[in-house]
Structure formats: structure tokens, C-alpha cells
Design a protein around this motif. Structure first.
Motif, PDB file in Angstrom:
ATOM      1  N   GLU A  33       0.850  -1.179  -0.050  1.00  0.00           N
ATOM      2  CA  GLU A  33       0.095  -0.102   0.142  1.00  0.00           C
ATOM      3  C   GLU A  33       0.827   1.231   0.256  1.00  0.00           C
ATOM      4  O   GLU A  33       0.482   2.440  -0.508  1.00  0.00           O
ATOM      5  CB  GLU A  33      -1.026  -0.016   1.134  1.00  0.00           C
ATOM      6  N   ALA A  34       2.075   1.155   0.669  1.00  0.00           N
ATOM      7  CA  ALA A  34       2.846   2.212   0.715  1.00  0.00           C
ATOM      8  C   ALA A  34       4.590   1.952   0.675  1.00  0.00           C
ATOM      9  O   ALA A  34       4.543   0.806   1.200  1.00  0.00           O
ATOM     10  CB  ALA A  34       2.735   3.287   1.855  1.00  0.00           C
ATOM     11  N   THR A  35       5.128   2.465   0.019  1.00  0.00           N
ATOM     12  CA  THR A  35       6.869   1.998   0.137  1.00  0.00           C
ATOM     13  C   THR A  35       7.623   3.147  -0.277  1.00  0.00           C
ATOM     14  O   THR A  35       7.308   4.166  -0.819  1.00  0.00           O
ATOM     15  CB  THR A  35       7.106   0.824  -0.901  1.00  0.00           C
ATOM     16  N   GLY A  36       8.537   3.307   0.699  1.00  0.00           N
ATOM     17  CA  GLY A  36       9.534   4.408   0.580  1.00  0.00           C
ATOM     18  C   GLY A  36      10.543   4.350  -0.543  1.00  0.00           C
ATOM     19  O   GLY A  36      11.368   3.491  -0.743  1.00  0.00           O
ATOM     20  N   LEU A  37      10.927   5.779  -0.881  1.00  0.00           N
ATOM     21  CA  LEU A  37      11.867   5.950  -1.923  1.00  0.00           C
ATOM     22  C   LEU A  37      13.258   6.176  -0.904  1.00  0.00           C
ATOM     23  O   LEU A  37      13.242   7.630  -0.610  1.00  0.00           O
ATOM     24  CB  LEU A  37      11.515   6.899  -3.184  1.00  0.00           C
ATOM     25  N   ARG A  77      -2.225 -13.838   9.303  1.00  0.00           N
ATOM     26  CA  ARG A  77      -3.068 -14.273   7.893  1.00  0.00           C
ATOM     27  C   ARG A  77      -3.639 -13.138   6.970  1.00  0.00           C
ATOM     28  O   ARG A  77      -3.401 -12.114   7.450  1.00  0.00           O
ATOM     29  CB  ARG A  77      -4.572 -14.846   8.678  1.00  0.00           C
ATOM     30  N   PRO A  78      -4.262 -13.660   5.805  1.00  0.00           N
ATOM     31  CA  PRO A  78      -4.493 -12.630   5.115  1.00  0.00           C
ATOM     32  C   PRO A  78      -5.471 -11.457   5.568  1.00  0.00           C
ATOM     33  O   PRO A  78      -6.462 -11.876   6.258  1.00  0.00           O
ATOM     34  CB  PRO A  78      -5.467 -13.363   3.792  1.00  0.00           C
ATOM     35  N   GLY A  79      -5.199 -10.385   5.121  1.00  0.00           N
ATOM     36  CA  GLY A  79      -6.092  -9.110   5.691  1.00  0.00           C
ATOM     37  C   GLY A  79      -5.204  -8.408   6.821  1.00  0.00           C
ATOM     38  O   GLY A  79      -5.706  -7.100   7.106  1.00  0.00           O
ATOM     39  N   ASP A  80      -4.290  -9.008   7.297  1.00  0.00           N
ATOM     40  CA  ASP A  80      -3.456  -8.314   8.555  1.00  0.00           C
ATOM     41  C   ASP A  80      -2.689  -7.051   8.046  1.00  0.00           C
ATOM     42  O   ASP A  80      -2.201  -7.102   6.923  1.00  0.00           O
ATOM     43  CB  ASP A  80      -2.709  -9.153   9.178  1.00  0.00           C
ATOM     44  N   ARG A  81      -2.851  -5.931   8.750  1.00  0.00           N
ATOM     45  CA  ARG A  81      -1.917  -4.777   8.278  1.00  0.00           C
ATOM     46  C   ARG A  81      -0.627  -4.981   8.744  1.00  0.00           C
ATOM     47  O   ARG A  81      -0.300  -5.210  10.101  1.00  0.00           O
ATOM     48  CB  ARG A  81      -2.495  -3.624   8.863  1.00  0.00           C
ATOM     49  N   VAL A  82       0.507  -4.907   7.855  1.00  0.00           N
ATOM     50  CA  VAL A  82       1.839  -5.106   8.573  1.00  0.00           C
ATOM     51  C   VAL A  82       2.821  -4.362   7.785  1.00  0.00           C
ATOM     52  O   VAL A  82       2.642  -3.687   6.790  1.00  0.00           O
ATOM     53  CB  VAL A  82       2.169  -6.569   7.914  1.00  0.00           C
ATOM     54  N   THR A  83       4.084  -4.167   8.512  1.00  0.00           N
ATOM     55  CA  THR A  83       5.243  -3.472   8.169  1.00  0.00           C
ATOM     56  C   THR A  83       6.290  -4.559   8.521  1.00  0.00           C
ATOM     57  O   THR A  83       6.056  -5.573   8.863  1.00  0.00           O
ATOM     58  CB  THR A  83       5.480  -1.970   8.593  1.00  0.00           C
ATOM     59  N   VAL A  84       7.506  -4.146   8.060  1.00  0.00           N
ATOM     60  CA  VAL A  84       8.645  -5.335   8.011  1.00  0.00           C
ATOM     61  C   VAL A  84       9.948  -4.120   8.051  1.00  0.00           C
ATOM     62  O   VAL A  84      10.062  -3.411   7.386  1.00  0.00           O
ATOM     63  CB  VAL A  84       8.623  -6.273   7.023  1.00  0.00           C
ATOM     64  N   THR A 142       2.840   6.306   7.098  1.00  0.00           N
ATOM     65  CA  THR A 142       3.693   6.412   8.006  1.00  0.00           C
ATOM     66  C   THR A 142       4.349   5.043   8.494  1.00  0.00           C
ATOM     67  O   THR A 142       5.625   5.098   8.854  1.00  0.00           O
ATOM     68  CB  THR A 142       2.701   7.080   9.151  1.00  0.00           C
ATOM     69  N   ALA A 143       3.497   3.878   8.305  1.00  0.00           N
ATOM     70  CA  ALA A 143       4.139   2.959   8.563  1.00  0.00           C
ATOM     71  C   ALA A 143       5.384   2.390   7.623  1.00  0.00           C
ATOM     72  O   ALA A 143       6.326   1.760   8.309  1.00  0.00           O
ATOM     73  CB  ALA A 143       3.000   1.665   8.588  1.00  0.00           C
ATOM     74  N   ALA A 144       5.203   2.927   6.545  1.00  0.00           N
ATOM     75  CA  ALA A 144       6.304   2.528   5.459  1.00  0.00           C
ATOM     76  C   ALA A 144       7.467   3.180   6.076  1.00  0.00           C
ATOM     77  O   ALA A 144       8.555   2.667   5.935  1.00  0.00           O
ATOM     78  CB  ALA A 144       5.869   2.793   4.266  1.00  0.00           C
ATOM     79  N   SER A 145       7.592   4.482   6.350  1.00  0.00           N
ATOM     80  CA  SER A 145       8.550   5.162   6.921  1.00  0.00           C
ATOM     81  C   SER A 145       9.394   4.576   7.814  1.00  0.00           C
ATOM     82  O   SER A 145      10.502   5.007   8.421  1.00  0.00           O
ATOM     83  CB  SER A 145       8.109   6.658   7.060  1.00  0.00           C
ATOM     84  N   LEU A 146       8.608   3.881   8.601  1.00  0.00           N
ATOM     85  CA  LEU A 146       9.203   3.062   9.778  1.00  0.00           C
ATOM     86  C   LEU A 146      10.416   2.015   9.553  1.00  0.00           C
ATOM     87  O   LEU A 146      11.433   1.910  10.405  1.00  0.00           O
ATOM     88  CB  LEU A 146       8.167   2.374  10.760  1.00  0.00           C
ATOM     89  N   GLY A 147      10.152   1.270   8.616  1.00  0.00           N
ATOM     90  CA  GLY A 147      10.883  -0.032   8.283  1.00  0.00           C
ATOM     91  C   GLY A 147      12.361   0.137   7.816  1.00  0.00           C
ATOM     92  O   GLY A 147      12.878  -0.774   8.175  1.00  0.00           O
ATOM     93  N   THR A 341      10.011  10.375   0.584  1.00  0.00           N
ATOM     94  CA  THR A 341       9.075  10.240  -0.450  1.00  0.00           C
ATOM     95  C   THR A 341       8.520   8.779  -0.337  1.00  0.00           C
ATOM     96  O   THR A 341       8.712   8.146  -0.373  1.00  0.00           O
ATOM     97  CB  THR A 341       9.757  10.426  -1.731  1.00  0.00           C
ATOM     98  N   VAL A 342       7.059   8.831  -0.298  1.00  0.00           N
ATOM     99  CA  VAL A 342       6.288   7.670  -0.539  1.00  0.00           C
ATOM    100  C   VAL A 342       5.711   7.317  -1.765  1.00  0.00           C
ATOM    101  O   VAL A 342       5.157   8.028  -2.407  1.00  0.00           O
ATOM    102  CB  VAL A 342       5.332   7.604   0.837  1.00  0.00           C
ATOM    103  N   ILE A 343       5.924   6.163  -1.993  1.00  0.00           N
ATOM    104  CA  ILE A 343       5.236   5.498  -3.526  1.00  0.00           C
ATOM    105  C   ILE A 343       3.812   4.673  -3.031  1.00  0.00           C
ATOM    106  O   ILE A 343       3.823   3.909  -2.191  1.00  0.00           O
ATOM    107  CB  ILE A 343       6.443   4.739  -4.149  1.00  0.00           C
TER     108      ILE A 343
END
Length: 347
Positions: A33-37, A77-84, A142-147, A341-343
Motif C-alpha cells: 500500500e505504501a513504500t518509501g523511496l 493471516r490474509p488481511g493483516d496490516r503489516v510492516t517489516v 507512516t508505517a512504511a517510513s518506519l521500516g 518520499t512515499v510511493i
């Protein structure tokens, strides 16, 4: 799925249709859903990472929704909101058993060891060890920027750097990781000196808590400027950019028994970087590296975000679609930019 692909290092990337990934038995596939550059993506594209094989899809700083789960995964499981974290650990090597998953001996890294998140879907390994739940109230951007950048800065400042209230902290380079470090150090009660060549980046550093700023383009000795502003030198200094110049300036910024943390990657033709070791010896300095943050150490950081003491959402300064990535990635070579910058691959 659509993804950003490059066939040769340093040559133009393009957005094209590629085969959807499948989860490993221990892994998952995440709808991105979002990924940082990130500047690390630029380094990979330039050929500075030996793990990359061509053709390749970059991207390592992501958040999204679990789409498919491998047969051995028990916690998701499918549907879980996650980052890594950008380092996906194996969970069983000696480093992992000791809790140091960020330096796992068999680590994988999306966007480096395998195809990454500049795509609509990405495969992630060892999900039960590496996934982090994203709170419902937190946006995917916001979550993407944490990873990568924010978590890396948190560990560099708090865990490796051992920041303490009242200390002087110098941050060399105010891109995404540098501004994260400024915010985290200031929230910890430190007095932050921000160093950059960009007036815009320094303005953001002031916004996020820097009490002093040094325009590195306006002085031939940034270390001396930091020492003067920091009442004799920084207790803790970070090179958040990654260059021989900023690394040396960070070390030279320190007071006696100060701590340097190298965060930015340091590519060089022969794999070496000059470091002012004479000063390190004479002043008994500590020279430390920092390489991401293990998933199990995220809760204290997430709690500070939940409480409003840390605001990674404010670091997101631009949101772009997948089609804009080739141009934005190329631009990082001459203008690293300020903020994150978020994609959004589905926009």
C-alpha cells in the motif's frame, strides 16, 4: 503486477508488468500500500550492493496488507496490516537467538537479495520472525517510513548511540534518516545540531527539534562549527548521509569520549573509507555501526508514536505513483532531497 524494473546497473528503470510473487513456506506475500523511496535503493540501482542479481525490482521500506500466507506461518493471516524491517532474519542463527536479528547471519532483504516493494506485491521471508503489526490508526505511508529510515535512526540514536537528556547530538545529513534522528534525539531531551548543504533540509531539521544548524556548503570545516555550537563538541554524532566527508566530519565533531554512529552506507571503489583514527585514539572515541532494527524491538518505538512523542508522519514530504519512480530514483543521484518520499503502487 506492475513493478519498477532495471536490467543494468545505473541505466534507466522502467515500470512494466511482471509475474506476481508466491509466498515461501515460511513467508507471506504482501499487497504493497505504501513504500518509501530511500537512498539505499539508489545505491542498489547503482550496483553498490553485491547481493543484487539482474533483472531486479528495488524497494525495501514498505507497509501493506497480507495477501497470501505460506503453509508454515502461524502468526499471520490474509488481511493483516503489516510492516517489516528491511532486514528479514532467519530466526534460528546464533545472532537471531541472541536477539540481534538486525545482523542475522542468513538475512534476506527485499529489494536487495530478492525483488522488492517498488511493486504492487512483495514476498517476505520468515514472517513469524519479521512482520510487525500496523495499528489501525496508523496510515500505511507512516508505517512504511518506519521500516528503514525511522527504525534505523531510532536504533542508532537510542540503542547504539545511548542518547541521554542534555547531551549534544550532531546529525550529519538531513534526509529521511537524518531528520528521523533529529526528531528522535530531540524527543529524548538532547540538544541537536543539524548539518546539511540544503537550506530546506535545515529548515525541516529546525521544525523537528534541532536547536542549531550548520550549513555545510558555507563552511570548509563543519566539524569545528559543530564543536563551537556544541560547547566543545558532540557527545553523540551520526553520519546519516554516508560519504567519506560526512563520516570524517562526524568523528571530528566529537568531544572527548564521544560516540560516532555510522548510519549512511559508504560505497567506495576499494571498499574502504578513511577515518580519523588518530583523533579516535587520543580522545577515546567510540566508533559504532547501526544496521536497522529487529522486529521484536519495535514496541517501544511504536508506543512513542502512539503517544504523539514521535511524529514520523510529519517526515513524509511527498507521495508519488509508481510511474514517477524512475525519474525520482534518478534524481537522488544529484539531489538526495529532504524528508521521505512515499510511493503508492496502486494510485
Amino acid at each position: 503486477m506492475r513493478a519498477v524494473v532495471f536490467e543494468r546497473f545505473g541505466e534507466p528503470t522502467e515500470v512494466r508488468d511482471v509475474v506476481d510473487p508466491e509466498p515461501a513456506e515460511h513467508g507471506v506475500v504482501v499487497r504493497v500500500e505504501a513504500t518509501g523511496l530511500c537512498r539505499s535503493d539508489w545505491h542498489g540501482w547503482q550496483g553498490h550492493d553485491p547481493d543484487i542479481t539482474l533483472p531486479h525490482v528495488p524497494g525495501h521500506e514498505l507497509a501493506g496488507v497480507v495477501e497470501a500466507v505460506g503453509a508454515r506461518v502461524t502468526g499471520w493471516r490474509p488481511g493483516d496490516r503489516v510492516t517489516v524491517p528491511f532486514v528479514c532474519a532467519c530466526g534460528t542463527c546464533a545472532a537471531c537467538v541472541a536477539g540481534d536479528q538486525q545482523v542475522c547471519e542468513r538475512q534476506t532483504q527485499p529489494g536487495f537479495t530478492h525483488w522488492g516493494s517498488f511493486a504492487q506485491y512483495v514476498a517476505l521471508d520468515h514472517a513469524d520472525v519479521n512482520l510487525v503489526a500496523v495499528p489501525d490508526e496508523m496510515s500505511f505511508a507512516t508505517a512504511a517510513s518506519l521500516g528503514c529510515r525511522f527504525a534505523t535512526a531510532f536504533r542508532a540514536v537510542v540503542q547504539q548511540g545511548r542518547v541521554a537528556a542534555g547531551e549534544w547530538v550532531a546529525v550529519h545529513g538531513c534526509g529521511g534518516v537524518g531528520l528521523s534522528a533529529v526528531m528522535i534525539a530531540a524527543a529524548s531531551g538532547a540538544r541537536v545540531v543539524a548539518v546539511d548543504v540544503s537550506p530546506g533540509a535545515l529548515d525541516l531539521a529546525r521544525k523537528f527539534g534541532a536547536v542549531e544548524c550548520v550549513d555545510a556548503s558555507g563552511t570548509d570545516n563543519t566539524a569545528a562549527a559543530v564543536r563551537a555550537l556544541g560547547n566543545g563538541g558532540a557527545h553523540l554524532s551520526l553520519d546519516a548521509l554516508g560519504s567519506p566527508v560526512t563520516c570524517a566530519a562526524s568523528v571530528n565533531s566529537l568531544r572527548r569520549r564521544g560516540r560516532h554512529v555510522q548510519v549512511g552506507l559508504l560505497p567506495s571503489p576499494d571498499g574502504t573509507t578513511p577515518v580519523p583514527m588518530a583523533r579516535a585514539i587520543a580522545l577515546e572515541l567510540e566508533l559504532l555501526g547501526s544496521h536497522g532494527m529487529a522486529a521484536h524491538t519495535y514496541p517501544p518505538m511504536l508506543e512513542l508514536v502512539r503517544a504523539g512523542m514521535l511524529r514520523p508522519d510529519l517526515l513524509v514530504t511527498s507521495t508519488i505513483p509508481l510511474d514517477a519512480v524512475p525519474e525520482a530514483l534518478t534524481a537522488m543521484g544529484t539531489a538526495p532531497g529532504a524528508g521521505v518520499t512515499v510511493i503508492e503502487p496502486w494510485s
